[in-house]
Design a protein around this motif. Structure first.
Motif, PDB file in Angstrom:
ATOM      1  N   PHE A   1      42.257  20.925   3.434  1.00 43.10           N
ATOM      2  CA  PHE A   1      42.466  22.265   4.001  1.00 43.10           C
ATOM      3  C   PHE A   1      41.491  22.530   5.134  1.00 43.10           C
ATOM      4  CE2 PHE A   1      43.922  21.885  -0.283  1.00 43.10           C
ATOM      5  CZ  PHE A   1      45.148  22.530  -0.281  1.00 43.10           C
TER       6      PHE A   1
ATOM      7  N   ILE B   1      53.371  27.896   5.354  1.00 42.08           N
ATOM      8  CA  ILE B   1      52.081  27.940   4.657  1.00 42.08           C
ATOM      9  C   ILE B   1      52.184  27.414   3.231  1.00 42.08           C
ATOM     10  CG2 ILE B   1      52.198  30.258   3.651  1.00 42.08           C
ATOM     11  CD1 ILE B   1      49.378  30.763   4.884  1.00 42.08           C
TER      12      ILE B   1
ATOM     13  N   THR C   1      44.973  26.648   8.202  1.00 43.72           N
ATOM     14  CA  THR C   1      45.355  28.048   7.995  1.00 43.72           C
ATOM     15  C   THR C   1      44.423  28.938   8.797  1.00 43.72           C
ATOM     16  OG1 THR C   1      46.037  27.533   5.726  1.00 43.72           O
ATOM     17  CG2 THR C   1      45.730  29.854   6.260  1.00 43.72           C
TER      18      THR C   1
ATOM     19  N   LYS D   1      46.156  20.849   5.970  1.00 40.27           N
ATOM     20  CA  LYS D   1      46.816  22.126   6.252  1.00 40.27           C
ATOM     21  C   LYS D   1      45.830  23.051   6.953  1.00 40.27           C
ATOM     22  CE  LYS D   1      49.172  24.306   2.987  1.00 40.27           C
ATOM     23  NZ  LYS D   1      49.468  25.242   1.863  1.00 40.27           N
TER      24      LYS D   1
ATOM     25  N   ASP E   1      39.440  22.843  -0.467  1.00 38.82           N
ATOM     26  CA  ASP E   1      40.417  23.932  -0.590  1.00 38.82           C
ATOM     27  C   ASP E   1      40.161  24.949   0.513  1.00 38.82           C
ATOM     28  OD1 ASP E   1      38.175  25.289  -1.532  1.00 38.82           O
ATOM     29  OD2 ASP E   1      38.823  25.266  -3.633  1.00 38.82           O
ATOM     30  N   THR E   2      41.091  25.885   0.670  1.00 38.26           N
ATOM     31  CA  THR E   2      41.006  26.823   1.789  1.00 38.26           C
ATOM     32  C   THR E   2      39.743  27.680   1.682  1.00 38.26           C
ATOM     33  OG1 THR E   2      43.407  26.887   1.734  1.00 38.26           O
ATOM     34  CG2 THR E   2      42.321  28.549   3.074  1.00 38.26           C
TER      35      THR E   2
ATOM     36  N   GLN F   1      53.091  21.560   0.635  1.00 44.56           N
ATOM     37  CA  GLN F   1      52.153  20.812  -0.210  1.00 44.56           C
ATOM     38  C   GLN F   1      52.421  19.320  -0.044  1.00 44.56           C
ATOM     39  OE1 GLN F   1      51.665  22.865  -4.250  1.00 44.56           O
ATOM     40  NE2 GLN F   1      53.530  23.783  -3.431  1.00 44.56           N
TER      41      GLN F   1
END
Ligand code: FES
Ligand code: FES
Lengths: 155, 741
Positions: free
Chosen positions: B236, B227, B441, B439, B288-289, B230
């Motif tokens: 994200f 996690i 998540t 990424k 962003d997440t 980068q």
């Protein structure tokens, strides 16, 4: 917004005013030592210090922290790189299993020791209860805190 | 030479020795652990030689590389918290006779050709690699000795090795491995099977306490985990699937979602029909997440649930209670003459045991970073099965094997969940659609809703005793689940030869499988983790009914010391079993007078080739408030590699076992997991962690893994102790369902 993290000032632009500090640290500042575990104040993996107090970074909007001193695990060692006694104790006791919770555990423990230099086991248990360790390293965490606080005292 | 730029490197340096010594001074009168070395962090750049190497490195095999200034040992297997990134290189270092503080450990890249099985599961890393790792170190050592002997023009037999150096014993001359590396690199590599290995008794490093090689990184918050990955221009993603497994997308308000602040893209990803790879869902990619998570609150999806799971736990419980009245229709084992044994018995005991579904709840939520670039899909993932992940991604996207490259990153817990690569495949499918690295998540809620759960189950048990109080017959109707009507789900099978089957003359297990669609998967010590609870608790019930001491009852049952399968060192050995049972009982003070309200409970279980016995000391307060005061563990898993890591695994297994038996359950209605996050799925917290005493019987048998076998005996040991303390028999997990807290 302007944030003070580990003694440095950062200008950050986020889309949402309510963006929790956790995601600003991780996604915008590249400080990924602070972890995401639950997002609802249940696990403590995201624990950082705000003006020395332990705080769940997943809960607190970053925008509310302008002008406050934020410390993350990356900023716990002293500026010359010397480890905090808790960090050293964590290595010496080989505390971690997967290690994912440990940044949050160390930050919570550091806030405890800053207030209470010689905590009893009960003090430690109470202070550390918000931080989960899925791997079950609690016994070593407790021992490492006692050690960093100067060794076990006679009751 | 390999490119190390992507490797995570930890260097164990002399400097750390100093900080360790500093600690020993610091600790003063405090608790002094014999952890042998500290370690410091280096990034790949820092660890890479700053000047070009003067000669080619000595690389006799895939595990060892020695240059004129360092010894690198490669750690091939995924690190998920079981300690293999430290313990596997220790095995190489032992046979190499390298000083541990000279060693740099590097996580290997995934490479089918260099490494046999880069896998973490089934407590198999150590047993499978024990011999190859020892041989890898011994081959390198032998070549270094040969190089020294040639240089000195002496007989190699006159040389010995110690602390990264060859010593010519008659003259005391000494050459370090660094000085010998270039010469050794020119020598032919001997056949690994031909090199002499150490006698176990001559081990210096193995069996000592070594602190984990990643610890310095962990305590300073350095990027280590999946996690934490980068990349420049990283975006994200979140992925929303139907809460009931198997649902597909009819329509979704994608345009509205795409218009939200911070959202870059939103699209439907079609499933491939295999929940272990790709379930259908909606991907949202954002800057962003948080923007991705927030956007999913505004997402509305109409799901087609005609083929989705409709599972109901409450209906299964009702049905199982009815079925338990009779034996099952499928026979698993039927040994001796069960009918006669029951007809002739003096006493019969019956009981119904039940346990709920459980989630893995590994603390690092599922995630993968994926990047489709230059005709290649590059992945960064915390998985237990990296080679399987690469294959699944290649198959899904129609790519050649060379087009998929997975970087293995540390996993924040596995417990079996990361044997299945659904998050890796999802991330790959999303990244394949966009032009930047992504990424993915999962939220904790995703994790709890889309687990491969530990299956629930039910055991309808009956046992009979003769006049002398001997156990003569046993019946178990095991009710579990099946996806296809024929085969049990993972964790829902039972073997005919498991404890206590081999020790009872008349023994029968039958099985009924209830239909179940929601995926089930391996969960730390699959099967054993719950069957041990039913069988070992029921054995105690029989000992109580016979009016006999549980310890004496168990030892008599085991009989004379012998292998249950001659010639198979992975099998149960009754002498090793009795050994750990006696050791745990003795260390826990079995039979001593206990404080008022306390009780001791004992259980043994054999799983993953490990023999483990545990004794729990508990008390039960008003309103069934349980306190576990102490758990004493005795384990025989052969030689111990890293004593610190081994004890940590056992302590963790005890706490995991207790955590799970106390309050963890996932219930289902309409195919939906009802528990969503840790507020409804409680993990044990520090104030309730009992003292754990660990004793290893270091037998000379080949070593077995320790990630799993210390878990199964915990629940029955605590359950039996609860009975001893309070007279209340616990037959349901989690025990909050029996009114405990
Ligand atoms: S992520 Fe903040 S408490 Fe769990
Ligand atoms: S060490 Fe794995 S969660 Fe604490």
């Amino acid at each position: 917004m302007r944030l003070q993290v580990n003694g440095r000032s950062h200008e950050v632009d986020v889309v949402h005013d309510d963006t929790p500090l956790l995601w600003v640290l991780r996604d915008h500042l590249g400080l990924v030592g602070t972890k995401f575990g639950c997002g609802i104040a249940q696990c403590g993996a995201c624990t950082v210090h705000v003006d020395g107090e332990p705080v769940f970074a997943c809960m607190v909007p970053a925008a509310s922290l302008e002008g406050r001193a934020i410390t993350t695990i990356e900023g716990l060692a002293s500026a010359d790189g010397a480890l905090h006694p808790l960090q050293q104790a964590w290595i010496d006791h080989d505390v971690a299993q997967c290690g994912y919770c440990q940044a949050g555990q160390i930050m919570r423990a550091a806030a405890l020791l800053a207030k209470n230099a010689a905590p009893t086991d009960a003090d430690i248990d109470t202070a550390m209860a918000p931080s989960l360790c899925r791997c079950g390293t609690y016994l070593r965490i407790r021992a490492a805190i006692v050690d960093a606080a100067g060794g076990r005292r006679d009751a | 030479m390999r490119d190390e730029s992507n490797d995570q490197i930890v260097r164990i340096t002399r400097l750390d020795r100093r900080s360790f010594l500093k600690f020993t001074g610091l600790a003063g009168g405090g608790l002094m652990l014999g952890v042998t070395f500290g370690c410091s962090r280096e990034t790949a750049e820092e660890a890479a030689p700053t000047t070009a190497p003067t000669s080619r490195p000595f690389e006799p095999n895939a595990y060892v590389q020695i240059t004129d200034d360092r010894i690198v040992i490669y750690a091939p297997n995924p690190e998920i918290g079981q300690g293999v990134k430290t313990s596997m290189p220790m095995i190489v270092a032992e046979e190499l006779d390298a000083a541990w503080d000279d060693v740099t450990v590097v996580q290997s890249e995934i490479d089918f050709e260099r490494y046999d099985r880069q896998f973490a599961g089934g407590s198999r890393s150590i047993p499978q690699n024990w011999l190859p790792l020892r041989q890898a170190g011994a081959v390198a050592r032998e070549m270094l000795v040969t190089a020294a002997a040639l240089r000195w023009e002496v007989d190699a037999a006159e040389c010995e090795t110690r602390d990264s150096a060859v010593i010519h014993t008659p003259t005391g001359r000494r050459l370090t491995y660094f000085e010998l590396a270039a010469a050794a690199a020119e020598l032919p590599v001997p056949d690994p099977a031909s090199v002499k290995l150490k006698d176990v008794g001559d081990f210096r490093l193995l069996g000592s306490r070594v602190t984990g090689v990643d610890n310095a990184d962990l305590v300073t918050g350095a990027p280590l985990f999946g996690i934490d990955q980068q990349l420049p221009e990283l975006r994200f993603a979140t992925f929303v699937k139907c809460p009931a497994k198997g649902g597909t997308v009819v329509r979704a308000n994608l345009d509205a979602v795409k218009a939200l602040p911070g959202v870059l893209d939103a699209f439907v990803v079609e499933g491939n029909g295999n929940p272990a790879e790709l379930s259908e869902g909606v991907a949202i990619v954002a800057v962003d997440t948080w923007s991705a998570f927030k956007a999913r609150q505004a997402l509305t999806v109409e799901w087609d649930e005609s083929n989705a799971a409709k599972d109901s736990w409450s209906a299964a419980v009702t049905r199982a209670a009815e079925l338990a009245q009779a034996e099952g229709t499928t026979s698993v084992v039927d040994k001796g003459d069960v009918e006669t044994a029951f007809a002739d018995a003096t006493r019969q005991v019956t009981a119904f045991y039940q346990y709920a579904f459980a989630s893995h709840a590994q603390l690092e939520p599922q995630n993968t970073t994926a990047w489709w670039h230059d005709g290649k899909l590059e992945l960064w993932a915390p998985t237990q099965t990296p080679q399987g992940a690469e294959a699944a991604v290649a198959k899904l996207l129609g790519l050649e094997a060379e087009q998929v490259e997975l970087h293995q990153l540390r996993a924040g817990g596995g417990f079996g969940r990361r044997l299945i690569n659904d998050p890796v495949v999802e991330a790959a499918a999303i990244a394949h659609r966009v032009s930047y690295p992504v990424k993915l998540t999962w939220t904790r809620e995703d994790d709890m809703a889309h687990d491969f759960y530990r299956a629930g189950g039910f055991h309808s048990l009956a046992g009979v005793l003769d006049q002398a109080g001997k156990l003569t017959g046993w019946r178990n109707h095991f009710i579990s689940f099946s996806h296809d009507g024929t085969n049990p789900v993972v964790g829902g099978a039972i073997r005919g030869d498991i404890d206590p089957g081999p020790f009872i003359p008349n023994y029968r297990i039958t099985q009924t499988l209830l239909p179940w669609q929601t995926p089930c998967g391996p969960w730390r010590a699959p099967g054993s983790n719950v069957i041990a609870f039913a069988h070992q608790s029921f054995l105690h019930e029989l000992a109580v009914a016979a009016g006999r001491d549980h310890l004496e009852f168990l030892l008599e049952l085991l009989g004379a010391p012998r292998w249950l399968e001659e010639g198979n060192p992975q099998a149960l050995h009754t002498g090793r079993a009795a050994g750990v049972i006696r050791r745990a009982a003795e260390a826990a003070g079995w039979g001593r007078t206990l404080p008022e309200g306390h009780g001791l409970g004992l259980a043994f279980y054999f799983s993953h080739a490990g023999h483990v016995a545990e004794v729990a000391e508990v008390s039960v307060g008003p309103e069934r408030r349980l306190t576990v005061h102490r758990v004493t563990v005795a384990a025989d898993v052969g030689p111990i590699v890293n004593l610190s890591g081994a004890e940590n695994q056992v302590e963790g297994s005890v706490i995991d076992g207790l955590s799970t038996m106390l309050g963890q359950r996932v219930t289902f209605e309409q195919g939906r997991a009802q528990e969503t996050n840790f507020h409804q799925y409680p993990l044990l917290r520090m104030p309730r962690a009992p003292r754990v005493d660990v004793h290893f019987i270091e037998s000379d048998f080949p070593p077995t893994g320790l990630g799993e076998p210390a878990l199964p005996p915990l629940a029955p040991a605590v359950g039996n102790a609860i009975f001893a303390a309070s007279g209340i028999r616990v037959r349901r997990l989690p025990i909050i369902e029996e009114g405990f807290s």
